[in-house]
Enzyme design. Structure first.
Site, PDB file in Angstrom:
ATOM      1  CG  ASP A  52       2.702  -3.232   6.773  1.00 31.22           C
ATOM      2  OD1 ASP A  52       1.872  -3.116   7.695  1.00 31.22           O
ATOM      3  OD2 ASP A  52       3.814  -2.663   6.772  1.00 31.22           O
ATOM      4  N   GLY A  85      13.079  -2.056   3.523  1.00 28.94           N
ATOM      5  CA  GLY A  85      12.527  -1.467   2.310  1.00 28.94           C
ATOM      6  C   GLY A  85      13.549  -0.680   1.530  1.00 28.94           C
ATOM      7  NE  ARG A  86      12.624   4.456   3.699  1.00 32.43           N
ATOM      8  CZ  ARG A  86      12.415   5.304   4.695  1.00 32.43           C
ATOM      9  NH1 ARG A  86      12.523   6.603   4.469  1.00 32.43           N
ATOM     10  NH2 ARG A  86      12.100   4.861   5.910  1.00 32.43           N
ATOM     11  CG  ASP A 134     -12.568   0.175  10.356  1.00 32.73           C
ATOM     12  OD1 ASP A 134     -13.529   0.395  11.122  1.00 32.73           O
ATOM     13  OD2 ASP A 134     -12.354   0.833   9.324  1.00 32.73           O
ATOM     14  CG  ASP A 177       6.935   0.212   1.375  1.00 35.35           C
ATOM     15  OD1 ASP A 177       5.997  -0.616   1.298  1.00 35.35           O
ATOM     16  OD2 ASP A 177       7.561   0.409   2.434  1.00 35.35           O
ATOM     17  CB  ALA A 219      20.724  -6.721   9.977  1.00 31.81           C
ATOM     18  CB  ALA A 254      15.765   3.950   5.216  1.00 33.30           C
ATOM     19  CD  GLN A 255      11.669   3.117   9.783  1.00 32.19           C
ATOM     20  OE1 GLN A 255      11.247   3.274  10.932  1.00 32.19           O
ATOM     21  NE2 GLN A 255      11.057   2.325   8.919  1.00 32.19           N
ATOM     22  CE  LYS A 310       2.343  -0.266   9.736  1.00 33.00           C
ATOM     23  NZ  LYS A 310       2.501  -0.182   8.251  1.00 33.00           N
ATOM     24  N   GLY A 356      12.632  -1.213  10.261  1.00 39.73           N
ATOM     25  CA  GLY A 356      13.437  -0.108  10.784  1.00 39.73           C
ATOM     26  C   GLY A 356      14.919  -0.294  10.553  1.00 39.73           C
TER      27      GLY A 356
END
Ligand code: NUP
Length: 215
Positions: free
Chosen positions: A64, A192-193, A69, A14, A178, A173-174, A66, A170
């Site tokens: 990703d 990610g982060r 529609d 990201d 693991a 960072a969240q 998401k 998640g």
């Protein structure tokens, strides 16, 4: 380096900048099963970044987006993204089976059955049982479940048809860990982060990879 069959780590790339994205992907690729691109990178660098990341890493690319529609719009978006080289697309299930089906008709799909952030408890978690039913009916490649709630991953695993993979964002960072989420039944962790924003992304990826081997 070992083959990719024992790898369970997905990089959530990201960042906005093309150069930075390619650099991080290249230096962590040895430890990854796949690279996930999301709107920040596509907005910052254009859809061609998918093709370039594939060339640089040789790894599968997960888009990703998401998607949420009507079937026709989902189809219009997904066809361009698969054309760019994405191997998997993430779609929301709450919009209904026809919308998900439109994506699945074009390529391998991952359905969100529960998200990792606190707000997911408001609307998505109450619908998780139905979203699992939808996944069992459509049999996508996989589903997204929260690494921040390993007990929910166990629950989702117990209800989900065997063979459908569980991918869990998640970790790091969240607040998710693991080992906990892999023990709970996740097939892959998405990070990610904790990798791309760390001082040494290669070292961070290697440490996470090592954690997945110990489970
Ligand atoms: O429920 C979800 N939670 C989540 O964090 C579904 C996702 N797709 N993600 C994505 O995973 C999020 O958009 C980001 O790309 C990545 C997690 O990044 P990080 O928290 O490890 O930095």
């Amino acid at each position: 380096m070992s083959g990719s069959e024992d790898r369970r780590l997905i990089l959530a790339l990201d960042v906005y900048e093309r150069e930075r994205a390619l650099e991080i992907a290249e230096c962590t690729a040895d430890y990854l099963w796949a690279v996930k691109v999301n709107w920040p990178l596509i907005i910052g660098s254009g859809l061609e970044i998918i093709t370039e990341l594939k060339q640089v890493t040789g790894l599968p690319i997960i888009a990703d987006l998401k998607l949420a529609d009507i079937p026709n719009t989902n189809r219009l978006i997904a066809s361009k993204v698969f054309e760019a080289g994405a191997d998997y697309i993430i779609a929301h299930g709450f919009v209904g089976s026809d919308s998900v089906d439109a994506v699945m008709g074009l390529g391998k799909t991952i359905i969100v059955v529960e998200m990792s952030h606190p707000g997911a408890k408001e609307f998505i978690q109450p619908a998780t049982d139905k979203l699992i039913e939808l996944a069992n009916e459509l049999e996508p490649f996989g589903v997204i479940a929260p690494a921040t709630r390993p007990e929910r991953v166990s629950y989702i695993r117990s209800k989900l048809k065997p063979g459908i993979k569980i991918l869990t964002p998640g970790v790091g960072a969240q607040g998710g860990r693991a080992g906990d989420v892999l023990k709970a039944g996740a097939d892959y962790i998405i990070v990610g982060r904790s990798i791309y924003a760390s001082e040494n992304p290669r070292k961070s990826a290697r440490m996470l990879y090592a954690e997945t081997l110990g489970v």
